[in-house]
Design a protein around this motif. Sequence first.
Motif, mmCIF file in Angstrom:
data_model
loop_
_atom_site.group_PDB
_atom_site.id
_atom_site.type_symbol
_atom_site.label_atom_id
_atom_site.label_comp_id
_atom_site.label_asym_id
_atom_site.label_seq_id
_atom_site.Cartn_x
_atom_site.Cartn_y
_atom_site.Cartn_z
ATOM 1 N N GLU A 34 -7.529 4.755 -4.656
ATOM 2 C CA GLU A 34 -8.356 5.606 -3.801
ATOM 3 C C GLU A 34 -8.008 7.065 -4.058
ATOM 4 O O GLU A 34 -6.859 7.476 -3.913
ATOM 5 C CB GLU A 34 -8.130 5.268 -2.325
ATOM 6 C CG GLU A 34 -9.005 6.076 -1.380
ATOM 7 C CD GLU A 34 -8.709 5.812 0.083
ATOM 8 O OE1 GLU A 34 -9.529 6.213 0.928
ATOM 9 O OE2 GLU A 34 -7.644 5.223 0.385
ATOM 10 N N TRP B 38 9.655 7.202 3.343
ATOM 11 C CA TRP B 38 9.064 8.066 2.316
ATOM 12 C C TRP B 38 10.122 8.499 1.314
ATOM 13 O O TRP B 38 11.316 8.478 1.603
ATOM 14 C CB TRP B 38 8.323 9.238 2.936
ATOM 15 C CG TRP B 38 9.109 10.345 3.589
ATOM 16 C CD1 TRP B 38 9.722 10.320 4.807
ATOM 17 C CD2 TRP B 38 9.290 11.677 3.097
ATOM 18 N NE1 TRP B 38 10.283 11.540 5.104
ATOM 19 C CE2 TRP B 38 10.028 12.394 4.070
ATOM 20 C CE3 TRP B 38 8.892 12.339 1.933
ATOM 21 C CZ2 TRP B 38 10.383 13.732 3.900
ATOM 22 C CZ3 TRP B 38 9.250 13.673 1.760
ATOM 23 C CH2 TRP B 38 9.986 14.354 2.735
ATOM 24 N N PHE C 129 0.390 2.920 5.662
ATOM 25 C CA PHE C 129 0.940 2.637 4.331
ATOM 26 C C PHE C 129 2.384 2.165 4.445
ATOM 27 O O PHE C 129 3.077 2.457 5.421
ATOM 28 C CB PHE C 129 0.846 3.877 3.442
ATOM 29 C CG PHE C 129 -0.575 4.231 3.085
ATOM 30 C CD1 PHE C 129 -1.161 3.717 1.945
ATOM 31 C CD2 PHE C 129 -1.331 5.044 3.914
ATOM 32 C CE1 PHE C 129 -2.468 4.007 1.624
ATOM 33 C CE2 PHE C 129 -2.647 5.347 3.602
ATOM 34 C CZ PHE C 129 -3.225 4.821 2.452
ATOM 35 N N ILE D 64 -3.768 11.855 -3.021
ATOM 36 C CA ILE D 64 -4.355 13.000 -2.322
ATOM 37 C C ILE D 64 -3.929 14.278 -3.020
ATOM 38 O O ILE D 64 -2.735 14.492 -3.277
ATOM 39 C CB ILE D 64 -3.893 13.051 -0.848
ATOM 40 C CG1 ILE D 64 -4.103 11.703 -0.153
ATOM 41 C CG2 ILE D 64 -4.644 14.144 -0.096
ATOM 42 C CD1 ILE D 64 -3.440 11.610 1.205
ATOM 43 N N TYR E 167 -2.387 -1.286 -3.705
ATOM 44 C CA TYR E 167 -3.299 -0.250 -3.205
ATOM 45 C C TYR E 167 -2.592 1.096 -3.317
ATOM 46 O O TYR E 167 -1.501 1.278 -2.757
ATOM 47 C CB TYR E 167 -3.659 -0.541 -1.751
ATOM 48 C CG TYR E 167 -4.781 0.289 -1.182
ATOM 49 C CD1 TYR E 167 -6.042 -0.263 -0.974
ATOM 50 C CD2 TYR E 167 -4.595 1.625 -0.828
ATOM 51 C CE1 TYR E 167 -7.080 0.482 -0.435
ATOM 52 C CE2 TYR E 167 -5.616 2.382 -0.306
ATOM 53 C CZ TYR E 167 -6.855 1.811 -0.103
ATOM 54 O OH TYR E 167 -7.887 2.555 0.423
ATOM 55 N N ARG F 281 -3.253 5.168 -2.797
ATOM 56 C CA ARG F 281 -4.070 6.321 -2.392
ATOM 57 C C ARG F 281 -3.435 7.584 -2.962
ATOM 58 O O ARG F 281 -2.217 7.797 -2.828
ATOM 59 C CB ARG F 281 -4.159 6.437 -0.868
ATOM 60 C CG ARG F 281 -4.846 7.717 -0.384
ATOM 61 C CD ARG F 281 -4.902 7.817 1.128
ATOM 62 N NE ARG F 281 -5.937 6.924 1.666
ATOM 63 C CZ ARG F 281 -6.204 6.815 2.976
ATOM 64 N NH1 ARG F 281 -5.512 7.523 3.856
ATOM 65 N NH2 ARG F 281 -7.153 5.987 3.387
ATOM 66 N N VAL G 2 0.865 5.736 -0.526
ATOM 67 C CA VAL G 2 0.084 6.970 -0.599
ATOM 68 C C VAL G 2 0.931 8.040 -1.271
ATOM 69 O O VAL G 2 2.112 8.195 -0.957
ATOM 70 C CB VAL G 2 -0.398 7.419 0.805
ATOM 71 C CG1 VAL G 2 0.756 7.583 1.785
ATOM 72 C CG2 VAL G 2 -1.215 8.714 0.704
ATOM 73 N N LEU H 71 -4.530 10.604 7.127
ATOM 74 C CA LEU H 71 -4.425 10.351 5.692
ATOM 75 C C LEU H 71 -3.175 9.574 5.297
ATOM 76 O O LEU H 71 -3.176 8.866 4.293
ATOM 77 C CB LEU H 71 -4.444 11.680 4.926
ATOM 78 C CG LEU H 71 -5.769 12.449 4.916
ATOM 79 C CD1 LEU H 71 -5.578 13.803 4.242
ATOM 80 C CD2 LEU H 71 -6.849 11.651 4.213
ATOM 81 N N LEU H 72 -2.097 9.673 6.082
ATOM 82 C CA LEU H 72 -0.804 9.164 5.635
ATOM 83 C C LEU H 72 -0.322 7.930 6.393
ATOM 84 O O LEU H 72 0.697 7.344 6.005
ATOM 85 C CB LEU H 72 0.268 10.262 5.743
ATOM 86 C CG LEU H 72 -0.023 11.574 4.999
ATOM 87 C CD1 LEU H 72 1.158 12.524 5.130
ATOM 88 C CD2 LEU H 72 -0.348 11.313 3.535
ATOM 89 N N LYS I 13 0.850 -1.192 0.000
ATOM 90 C CA LYS I 13 0.000 0.000 0.000
ATOM 91 C C LYS I 13 0.883 1.239 0.000
ATOM 92 O O LYS I 13 1.803 1.345 0.817
ATOM 93 C CB LYS I 13 -0.914 0.018 1.229
ATOM 94 C CG LYS I 13 -1.891 -1.129 1.321
ATOM 95 C CD LYS I 13 -2.697 -1.067 2.608
ATOM 96 C CE LYS I 13 -3.608 0.145 2.644
ATOM 97 N NZ LYS I 13 -4.463 0.168 3.865
ATOM 98 N N ILE J 223 5.310 6.413 1.741
ATOM 99 C CA ILE J 223 4.697 7.696 1.386
ATOM 100 C C ILE J 223 5.535 8.305 0.270
ATOM 101 O O ILE J 223 6.767 8.297 0.337
ATOM 102 C CB ILE J 223 4.663 8.660 2.588
ATOM 103 C CG1 ILE J 223 3.889 8.050 3.763
ATOM 104 C CG2 ILE J 223 4.047 10.006 2.190
ATOM 105 C CD1 ILE J 223 4.030 8.850 5.057
#
Length: 343
Positions: free
Chosen positions: A102, A147, A120, A57, A53, A55, A31, A116-117, A29, A123
């Motif tokens: 997403e 990240w 996962f 934003i 997955y 995400r 983001v 939100l972060l 996953k 990042i």
Amino acid sequence: MEESLQRYSRQILFQPIGLEGQKKLSNSKVVIVGMGALGTVIASHLVRSGVGYVRMIDRDLVELSNLQRQTLYDEEDAVKGLPKVVAAEKKLKNINLSVTIEAIISDVNLDNAEDLLTGFDVILDGTDNFQSRYLINDVAVKHNIPWVHGAAVSSRGMFSVIIPGKTPCYRCLFPTVPTGLGETCDTVGVLSPLTDIIGSFQAMEAIKLLVGAEPTKNLEQLDIWYNSSMQMDVTHGRSLECPTCGKGHFDFLDRASNKQVSYTTLCGRDTVQINPKNKQEINMKEQAERLKKIGKVTGNPYLLRFSPGNNITLVLFKDGRVLVHGTDDTVKAKSIYAKYIGL
């Protein structure tokens, strides 16, 4: 499984990934914060690579000026004024339905960043301003999430991998939050091949992390116009005195911290006031010269009035305070501030 083997066959043939690595990607996953030039490249690569997955934003809408470098969008998206994550989600689902995508229309800030972060594996930084990067760093270090940082402006770009507890954090690398007016894509431009290159490197480093391979140990920098590059080994760059990873102070998640920027709607004036808590002395003459290249500038020794168009006017004061006239939407004002002020 047979369909997956066919789809990812060329990636599986690459020995450092192989079938086991592909399985790890499908169970991962990620983001992505910011779906501009870097974010669209990152998302495209990770979805095509089969990360399970993703995400995304972003707070902004697609505009015509985005199309030169933001590779998931087209003219129809700009005409409709679609939110970037909505347009990106539609494109990416047409590329790979096996990936869960997403889309979240939101401004990432200290009130929602942890929600939100977290949760996962990695990042990814697709942002365009320092405040957001220090915020991502706080969340990543606090919750022990790797990240991948990236930045691109003009013909110059950089990227690095930050692994809490192992590498220097972003605040180790950049201890002092830049003050004054910085260069942004909206003030000095950016080359499309550059954002493709930096975003691709970011996606590659994320894939390395997800399959358990060794990411780069360097702060990588390059200039594609002058064909120059530099690798800075930051292996020993962790600082015990770093407020974030050394002392555990998460100033960008702390509303009381002097690192915060305040956004206040001025009642009845269609104006948002943006007020950094750390006062700073702005060189008004230098900033007037910089902003004249992209809009109308008037002023006096105490303030500058800058009009980039679209019925928006920014008033800049010597202490760093800015009034954004033409909107009472703090999220929109924040976006405009990031574009032209660059903090």
